[in-house]
Design a protein around this motif. Structure first.
Motif, PDB file in Angstrom:
ATOM      1  N   ARG A 166     -18.707  10.032  -1.362  1.00  0.00           N
ATOM      2  CA  ARG A 166     -18.397  10.781  -0.460  1.00  0.00           C
ATOM      3  C   ARG A 166     -17.396  11.461   0.430  1.00  0.00           C
ATOM      4  NH1 ARG A 166     -21.005   8.740   5.144  1.00  0.00           N
ATOM      5  NH2 ARG A 166     -19.767   6.518   4.449  1.00  0.00           N
ATOM      6  N   GLY A 167     -16.476  10.883  -1.475  1.00  0.00           N
ATOM      7  CA  GLY A 167     -14.523  11.137  -0.489  1.00  0.00           C
ATOM      8  C   GLY A 167     -14.518  12.463  -1.649  1.00  0.00           C
ATOM      9  N   ARG A 168     -12.844  12.861  -0.654  1.00  0.00           N
ATOM     10  CA  ARG A 168     -12.131  13.998  -1.404  1.00  0.00           C
ATOM     11  C   ARG A 168     -11.429  13.232  -2.472  1.00  0.00           C
ATOM     12  NH1 ARG A 168      -7.487  17.591  -0.533  1.00  0.00           N
ATOM     13  NH2 ARG A 168      -7.338  18.199  -2.942  1.00  0.00           N
ATOM     14  N   THR A 172     -17.478   7.695   8.994  1.00  0.00           N
ATOM     15  CA  THR A 172     -18.244   8.614   9.957  1.00  0.00           C
ATOM     16  C   THR A 172     -19.477   8.962  10.704  1.00  0.00           C
ATOM     17  OG1 THR A 172     -18.457  10.087   7.611  1.00  0.00           O
ATOM     18  CG2 THR A 172     -16.073  10.598   9.383  1.00  0.00           C
ATOM     19  N   CYS A 231     -12.451  10.543  -3.939  1.00  0.00           N
ATOM     20  CA  CYS A 231     -13.153   9.589  -5.357  1.00  0.00           C
ATOM     21  C   CYS A 231     -13.728  11.285  -6.360  1.00  0.00           C
ATOM     22  CB  CYS A 231     -14.695   9.499  -4.445  1.00  0.00           C
ATOM     23  SG  CYS A 231     -15.450   8.515  -3.489  1.00  0.00           S
ATOM     24  N   HIS A 278       0.871  -1.258  -0.124  1.00  0.00           N
ATOM     25  CA  HIS A 278      -0.300   0.102  -0.028  1.00  0.00           C
ATOM     26  C   HIS A 278       0.968   1.393   0.210  1.00  0.00           C
ATOM     27  CE1 HIS A 278      -2.794  -3.029   1.288  1.00  0.00           C
ATOM     28  NE2 HIS A 278      -2.159  -3.260   2.477  1.00  0.00           N
ATOM     29  N   HIS A 291     -16.700   5.683  -3.411  1.00  0.00           N
ATOM     30  CA  HIS A 291     -18.171   5.243  -2.672  1.00  0.00           C
ATOM     31  C   HIS A 291     -19.002   6.559  -2.237  1.00  0.00           C
ATOM     32  CE1 HIS A 291     -15.877   7.883  -0.297  1.00  0.00           C
ATOM     33  NE2 HIS A 291     -14.961   7.604  -0.206  1.00  0.00           N
ATOM     34  N   PRO A 345      -8.683  -4.238  -4.192  1.00  0.00           N
ATOM     35  CA  PRO A 345      -7.854  -4.594  -5.177  1.00  0.00           C
ATOM     36  C   PRO A 345      -6.505  -5.650  -4.046  1.00  0.00           C
ATOM     37  CG  PRO A 345      -8.735  -2.220  -4.792  1.00  0.00           C
ATOM     38  CD  PRO A 345      -9.626  -2.955  -3.984  1.00  0.00           C
ATOM     39  N   THR A 375     -13.130  -1.777  -0.668  1.00  0.00           N
ATOM     40  CA  THR A 375     -11.805  -0.981  -0.563  1.00  0.00           C
ATOM     41  C   THR A 375     -11.134  -2.309  -0.552  1.00  0.00           C
ATOM     42  OG1 THR A 375     -12.281  -0.853   2.446  1.00  0.00           O
ATOM     43  CG2 THR A 375     -12.583   1.056   0.582  1.00  0.00           C
ATOM     44  N   ALA A 379      -8.720  -2.431   9.596  1.00  0.00           N
ATOM     45  CA  ALA A 379     -10.305  -1.805   9.127  1.00  0.00           C
ATOM     46  C   ALA A 379      -9.173  -0.425   8.406  1.00  0.00           C
ATOM     47  CB  ALA A 379     -10.400  -0.598  10.719  1.00  0.00           C
ATOM     48  N   TYR A 380      -9.826  -0.662   6.854  1.00  0.00           N
ATOM     49  CA  TYR A 380      -9.850   0.357   5.695  1.00  0.00           C
ATOM     50  C   TYR A 380     -10.437   1.309   5.609  1.00  0.00           C
ATOM     51  CZ  TYR A 380      -6.530  -3.384   3.370  1.00  0.00           C
ATOM     52  OH  TYR A 380      -5.546  -4.057   2.839  1.00  0.00           O
ATOM     53  N   TRP A 381     -11.628   1.752   6.241  1.00  0.00           N
ATOM     54  CA  TRP A 381     -12.291   2.962   6.203  1.00  0.00           C
ATOM     55  C   TRP A 381     -13.127   2.855   7.632  1.00  0.00           C
ATOM     56  CZ3 TRP A 381     -17.488   3.778   5.449  1.00  0.00           C
ATOM     57  CH2 TRP A 381     -17.675   2.763   5.082  1.00  0.00           C
ATOM     58  N   TYR A 420      -3.693   3.486   0.216  1.00  0.00           N
ATOM     59  CA  TYR A 420      -4.950   2.752  -1.474  1.00  0.00           C
ATOM     60  C   TYR A 420      -3.771   1.759  -1.547  1.00  0.00           C
ATOM     61  CZ  TYR A 420      -8.299   5.402  -1.793  1.00  0.00           C
ATOM     62  OH  TYR A 420      -9.836   6.718  -2.096  1.00  0.00           O
ATOM     63  N   ASP A 463      -6.560   1.475  -8.300  1.00  0.00           N
ATOM     64  CA  ASP A 463      -7.996   1.012  -7.633  1.00  0.00           C
ATOM     65  C   ASP A 463      -8.986   2.010  -7.519  1.00  0.00           C
ATOM     66  OD1 ASP A 463      -6.977  -0.890 -10.395  1.00  0.00           O
ATOM     67  OD2 ASP A 463      -7.867  -2.340  -9.520  1.00  0.00           O
ATOM     68  N   ILE A 464     -10.174   2.750  -7.305  1.00  0.00           N
ATOM     69  CA  ILE A 464     -10.379   3.686  -6.079  1.00  0.00           C
ATOM     70  C   ILE A 464     -11.881   3.766  -6.686  1.00  0.00           C
ATOM     71  CG2 ILE A 464     -10.900   6.411  -5.717  1.00  0.00           C
ATOM     72  CD1 ILE A 464      -7.703   6.676  -6.778  1.00  0.00           C
ATOM     73  N   TYR A 465     -11.763   2.840  -5.289  1.00  0.00           N
ATOM     74  CA  TYR A 465     -13.859   2.599  -5.404  1.00  0.00           C
ATOM     75  C   TYR A 465     -14.561   3.958  -5.040  1.00  0.00           C
ATOM     76  CZ  TYR A 465     -17.765   1.317  -2.833  1.00  0.00           C
ATOM     77  OH  TYR A 465     -19.459   1.106  -2.565  1.00  0.00           O
TER      78      TYR A 465
HETATM   79  C1  LIG Z   1      -4.145  -0.412   3.752  1.00  0.00           C
HETATM   80  C2  LIG Z   1      -5.400  -0.043   2.977  1.00  0.00           C
HETATM   81  C3  LIG Z   1      -5.805  -0.186   1.827  1.00  0.00           C
HETATM   82  C4  LIG Z   1      -6.631   0.363   0.494  1.00  0.00           C
HETATM   83  N1  LIG Z   1      -6.666   0.293  -0.488  1.00  0.00           N
HETATM   84  C5  LIG Z   1      -7.946   0.263  -1.279  1.00  0.00           C
HETATM   85  C6  LIG Z   1      -8.260   0.569  -2.554  1.00  0.00           C
HETATM   86  O1  LIG Z   1      -7.509   0.247  -3.034  1.00  0.00           O
HETATM   87  N2  LIG Z   1      -9.104   0.989  -3.215  1.00  0.00           N
HETATM   88  C7  LIG Z   1     -10.305   1.870  -1.596  1.00  0.00           C
HETATM   89  O2  LIG Z   1     -10.713   2.592  -2.934  1.00  0.00           O
HETATM   90  N3  LIG Z   1      -9.775   1.885  -0.511  1.00  0.00           N
HETATM   91  C8  LIG Z   1      -9.212   1.845  -0.596  1.00  0.00           C
HETATM   92  N4  LIG Z   1      -8.538   1.685   1.153  1.00  0.00           N
HETATM   93  C9  LIG Z   1      -9.405   2.973   1.718  1.00  0.00           C
HETATM   94  C10 LIG Z   1      -9.973   4.203   1.643  1.00  0.00           C
HETATM   95  O3  LIG Z   1      -8.515   4.415   1.698  1.00  0.00           O
HETATM   96  C11 LIG Z   1     -10.524   4.904   2.502  1.00  0.00           C
HETATM   97  O4  LIG Z   1     -11.767   4.547   1.775  1.00  0.00           O
HETATM   98  C12 LIG Z   1     -10.525   6.816   2.326  1.00  0.00           C
HETATM   99  O5  LIG Z   1     -11.481   7.097   3.258  1.00  0.00           O
HETATM  100  C13 LIG Z   1     -10.367   6.933   1.056  1.00  0.00           C
HETATM  101  O6  LIG Z   1     -10.691   8.465   1.552  1.00  0.00           O
HETATM  102  P1  LIG Z   1     -11.441   9.769   0.882  1.00  0.00           P
HETATM  103  O7  LIG Z   1     -10.685  10.826   0.611  1.00  0.00           O
HETATM  104  O8  LIG Z   1     -12.475   8.937  -0.190  1.00  0.00           O
HETATM  105  O9  LIG Z   1     -12.354   9.431   1.612  1.00  0.00           O
HETATM  106  P2  LIG Z   1     -12.716   9.917   3.421  1.00  0.00           P
HETATM  107  O10 LIG Z   1     -11.936  11.963   3.036  1.00  0.00           O
HETATM  108  O11 LIG Z   1     -11.493   9.220   3.741  1.00  0.00           O
HETATM  109  O12 LIG Z   1     -13.545   9.968   4.237  1.00  0.00           O
HETATM  110  C14 LIG Z   1     -14.829  11.249   4.148  1.00  0.00           C
HETATM  111  C15 LIG Z   1     -16.457  10.455   3.789  1.00  0.00           C
HETATM  112  O13 LIG Z   1     -16.056   9.275   2.869  1.00  0.00           O
HETATM  113  C16 LIG Z   1     -16.508   8.127   3.977  1.00  0.00           C
HETATM  114  N5  LIG Z   1     -15.852   6.386   3.132  1.00  0.00           N
HETATM  115  C17 LIG Z   1     -14.933   6.504   2.676  1.00  0.00           C
HETATM  116  N6  LIG Z   1     -14.153   5.233   2.903  1.00  0.00           N
HETATM  117  C18 LIG Z   1     -15.338   4.899   2.116  1.00  0.00           C
HETATM  118  C19 LIG Z   1     -16.112   3.620   1.683  1.00  0.00           C
HETATM  119  N7  LIG Z   1     -15.805   2.785   1.432  1.00  0.00           N
HETATM  120  N8  LIG Z   1     -17.874   3.645   1.580  1.00  0.00           N
HETATM  121  C20 LIG Z   1     -18.454   4.854   2.026  1.00  0.00           C
HETATM  122  N9  LIG Z   1     -18.550   5.340   2.612  1.00  0.00           N
HETATM  123  C21 LIG Z   1     -17.444   5.894   2.373  1.00  0.00           C
HETATM  124  C22 LIG Z   1     -15.913   8.300   5.032  1.00  0.00           C
HETATM  125  O14 LIG Z   1     -16.771   8.142   6.472  1.00  0.00           O
HETATM  126  C23 LIG Z   1     -16.265   9.749   5.246  1.00  0.00           C
HETATM  127  O15 LIG Z   1     -17.771  10.321   5.406  1.00  0.00           O
HETATM  128  C24 LIG Z   1      -7.486   1.640   1.680  1.00  0.00           C
HETATM  129  C25 LIG Z   1      -7.102   2.054   2.835  1.00  0.00           C
HETATM  130  C26 LIG Z   1      -6.244   1.100   3.536  1.00  0.00           C
HETATM  131  C27 LIG Z   1      -6.358   1.024   5.487  1.00  0.00           C
END
Ligand SMILES: Cc1cc2nc3c(=O)[nH]c(=O)nc-3n(C[C@H](O)[C@H](O)[C@H](O)COP(=O)(O)OP(=O)(O)OC[C@H]3O[C@@H](n4cnc5c(N)ncnc54)[C@H](O)[C@@H]3O)c2cc1C
Length: 348
Positions: free
Chosen positions: A199-201, A346, A203, A141, A197, A241, A238, A341-343, A178, A193-195
């Motif tokens: 709600r996030g910056r 909130t 995405c 990662h 979801h 990948p 999440t 915990a991958y996410w 990621y 690979d970005i999921y």
């Molecule tokens: C070791 C590790 C590996 C990871 N690998 C990947 C990867 O390869 N691809 C990937 O897509 N993600 C991956 N993740 C998860 C990713 O880091 C989180 O989903 C992260 O919060 C995304 O950041 P953001 O900027 O989208 O949202 P943030 O700014 O962190 O959060 C904004 C809002 O989005 C919500 N949110 C965050 N993730 C999700 C979700 N999955 N579903 C619904 N709501 C969500 C939060 O609750 C919050 O309200 C990984 C996490 C870890 C710890």
């Protein structure tokens, strides 16, 4: 003994009391990573290298062994933090001080070169950067570093003490983790690979970003490739990948089960898996859950060839619950279970 290709870094702690070795032993021993050395020393072995603490005539000597400058830097930071947490008045005198102001060795400026869709709900971002070799080993990662919008970028730098200085306040970087879905360090690219979801910056960034854009990356880290003769893998989008990369790298005779929770049928992806591993897609839309599916797995024998491992990555609350459950049940041995915990939701 130092082997070919290994790098070493030596440090001295002239004023360190002997109790420091016991402290290091307790901290890393809790994770089964520490062993005692003759003469009161401690050897800490982690995925990326080894650290020894040896009592010396005056104080203590520290030696770090790793295979890349990036890993050496991360372990140096870990040692400095550990020592300062033990006694804020102590600091390590390293034999190779770093130049303050330079970029950290585990940081790269990367460029987006392509975007594609590996499956519904995901965007694949291809990045190029110089010297990606260290990102292909010792860690699956990285952290993506997204600068604040509408401001000049301030990237992290190294302090005179060899620590990472992160831009703060209005310059703070968004830094989600990621998985490196695939990487070719010789050709100089990696895919994330970005999921989406929703709600996030990140995405939003993935949807808007165009080839040519610049982004920071720091890593690798956060868990190495899982290797076990019998593996049980479970996770949500999440973790998809990471599960896909682990399965694609698994030996052809690997056995086990994998389950991935997605919204519905259209979110499934093609993954090349060894014939002895059964991949099951769970559909949130049908009310299926990881917890229920995990209760149905066939428990592998404790003496499974190549060892056995249960690996779970999901939302924080669920991960905490599952970690406690498996610890209490005791059906898997210590060191045979990883629950990450991958996410963080909130909204809960
Ligand atoms: C070791 C590790 C590996 C990871 N690998 C990947 C990867 O390869 N691809 C990937 O897509 N993600 C991956 N993740 C998860 C990713 O880091 C989180 O989903 C992260 O919060 C995304 O950041 P953001 O900027 O989208 O949202 P943030 O700014 O962190 O959060 C904004 C809002 O989005 C919500 N949110 C965050 N993730 C999700 C979700 N999955 N579903 C619904 N709501 C969500 C939060 O609750 C919050 O309200 C990984 C996490 C870890 C710890």
């Amino acid at each position: 003994m130092i082997r070919a290709g290994e790098l070493t870094l030596n440090g001295r702690l002239p004023d360190a009391p002997g109790a420091l070795a016991a402290h290091v032993g307790a901290v890393y021993g809790a994770h089964d990573m520490a062993e005692s050395l003759p003469g009161g020393g401690i050897l800490v072995t982690v995925a990326t290298g080894a650290i020894s603490f040896l009592p010396a005539e005056a104080g203590m000597e520290v030696r770090i062994i790793a295979v890349s400058e990036a890993d050496l830097f991360v372990l140096r930071e870990a040692v400095s933090s550990l020592v300062e947490a033990f006694d804020a008045g102590l600091s390590v005198i390293w034999d190779r001080p770093l130049v303050g102001g330079a970029y950290p060795p585990n940081f790269r400026i990367a460029q987006v070169v392509a975007k594609s869709r590996p499956g519904a709900g995901f965007l694949r971002i291809r990045l190029t950067a110089a010297h990606l070799g260290p990102f292909a080993v010792n860690g699956l990662h990285l952290r993506l570093l997204l600068p604040p919008e509408g401001r000049g970028v301030v990237w992290p730098s190294v302090s005179d003490q060899g620590r990472t200085v992160w831009p703060a306040g209005e310059d703070a970087l968004h830094n989600p983790v990621y998985t490196i879905r695939s990487i070719d360090p010789v050709a100089g690219w990696m895919d994330l690979d970005i999921y989406l979801h929703g709600r996030g910056r990140t995405c939003h960034w993935a949807e808007e970003v165009a080839p040519g854009a610049i982004v920071g990356i720091v890593g690798p880290g956060g868990g190495d490739m899982l290797r076990a003769g019998h593996m049980v893998l479970a996770g949500d989008e999440t973790a998809l990948p990471a599960i896909a990369r682990i399965l694609e790298a698994a030996p052809q005779d690997a056995k086990g089960e994998a389950m991935i929770l997605v919204s519905g049928l259209e979110h499934q992806q093609e993954i090349a898996i060894p014939p002895g591993i059964c991949l099951r897609w769970l559909h949130r839309g049908k009310g299926e859950t990881l917890e229920a599916a995990l209760r149905d797995i066939a428990m592998p024998a404790a003496d499974a060839a190549g060892g056995r491992h249960l690996w779970i990555a999901t939302e924080r609350t669920e991960a905490t619950r599952l970690r406690a459950e498996y610890r209490e049940r005791g059906s898997w041995g210590r060191g045979e279970v990883t629950v990450a915990a991958y996410w963080t939701d909130t909204d809960v």
